[in-house]
Design a protein around this motif. Structure first.
Motif: not given
Ligand code: HEM
Ligand code: HEM
Length: 186
Positions: A129-152
Motif C-alpha cells: 500500500g506504500l507505492f506501486s512497482w512500475p509497469r514495464l510491459l504493455p497490456r497483452d492478454k496472451m503474454t499475461a496468460d503465458f505468465g500465469e501458466t509459467l507462474h502456476h
C-alpha cells in the motif's frame, strides 16, 4: 566434538556469515508466506475482496523477495560458502549444489513470472500500500496468460524443491546426525 563446543572462531569458520544466515531465514519466511497466500487465494472466487487483499500482500512479499535476492546473490558471490568440517561425500555435495542452484533459479523465476502475469494483465503491482512497482510491459492478454501458466507450474516446481530441501535437512539432522543445520542456524 559438536559445533557448540568449538571455540567461537573455529565454529564460525564452518558457518555461513551472520548476514547470509539472516538473509536465508528472512527470505525463507517471506517465500513460505508468499507461497501459502498464493495457494490460499487459488481456492477463492476471482474478484472477491479477500482474494484481492491476499494477492496484494502476496505480490508485495514476492517483489520483496526479488529485491533481497539481488543482495543475497551478491553476498554469495563475494563471501562464498563455508567449508564442511567433515566433508560431504561426492554424491551429496553434487546433489546439494544442484538443489541449492535450482532454489536460487526459482527464487528469480517466481517473482519474474508473477510480474509478467500481473504487469501484462493490467493488474495491480502494489508494495504494502506504500507505492506501486512500475509497469514495464504493455497490456497483452496472451503474454499475461503465458505468465500465469509459467507462474502456476513454477509454484509446483519450487514447492517440490522446498519439500526436498526440508527432507534433506531432516536427513542430515536425524539420520546422518552431522552439522549441516548449524551452518545455517538462525
Ligand atoms: C524453513 C525451512 C528451511 C530450513 C530448515 C533450511 C535449512 C537450510 C540449511 C541447513 C542450509 C545449509 C545447507 C548447507 O550448508 O549445505 C540451507 C541452505 C539453503 N537454503 Fe534453506 N532452509 C529452509 C528454507 C529455505 C527456503 C524457503 C528457501 C528459499 C527458496 C531456502 C533456500 C536455500 C538456499 C538457496 C540454500 C543454499 C545457500 C548457499 O549455499 O548459498 N531455504 N537451508
Ligand atoms: C517468491 C515469490 C513467489 C512465490 C513463491 C509465489 C507463489 C505462488 C503460488 C503458490 C500461487 C498459487 C498457485 C496458482 O494459483 O497457480 C501464486 C499465485 C499468484 N501469484 Fe505468485 N508467487 C510469488 C511471487 C509473485 C509476484 C512477485 C507476483 C506479482 C507481482 C505474483 C502474482 C501472483 C498472482 C496474480 C497469482 C494468482 C494466480 C492466478 O490467479 O492464476 N506472485 N503464486
Amino acid at each position: 566434538m559438536s559445533a557448540t563446543t568449538l571455540p567461537a572462531s573455529d565454529a564460525g569458520r564452518y558457518s555461513y556469515t551472520g548476514l547470509q544466515r539472516g538473509l536465508h531465514w528472512l527470505m525463507a519466511a517471506i517465500i513460505l508466506a508468499a507461497f501459502a497466500l498464493g495457494v490460499w487465494s487459488a481456492y477463492l472466487v476471482v474478484g472477491t475482496p479477500l482474494r484481492r487483499a491476499l494477492l496484494d500482500i502476496h505480490k508485495s512479499l514476492g517483489m520483496t523477495a526479488l529485491v533481497l535476492l539481488a543482495l543475497r546473490v551478491a553476498c554469495r558471490l563475494a563471501l562464498g560458502e563455508p567449508p564442511y568440517r567433515k566433508p560431504l561425500d561426492t554424491l551429496s555435495r553434487i546433489g546439494a549444489h544442484m538443489a541449492h542452484g535450482a532454489l536460487y533459479l526459482m527464487m528469480l523465476y517466481m517473482p519474474l513470472s508473477g510480474y509478467l502475469f500481473s504487469a501484462s494483465g493490467g493488474y495491480s503491482l502494489p508494495w504494502f500500500g506504500l507505492f506501486s512497482w512500475p509497469r514495464l510491459l504493455p497490456r497483452d492478454k496472451m503474454t499475461a496468460d503465458f505468465g500465469e501458466t509459467l507462474h502456476h507450474w513454477g509454484a509446483w516446481i519450487i514447492g517440490g524443491l522446498l519439500v526436498l530441501h526440508g527432507l534433506a535437512v531432516v536427513w542430515h539432522v536425524f539420520v546422518k546426525k552431522d552439522e549441516v543445520l548449524s551452518r545455517m542456524a538462525p
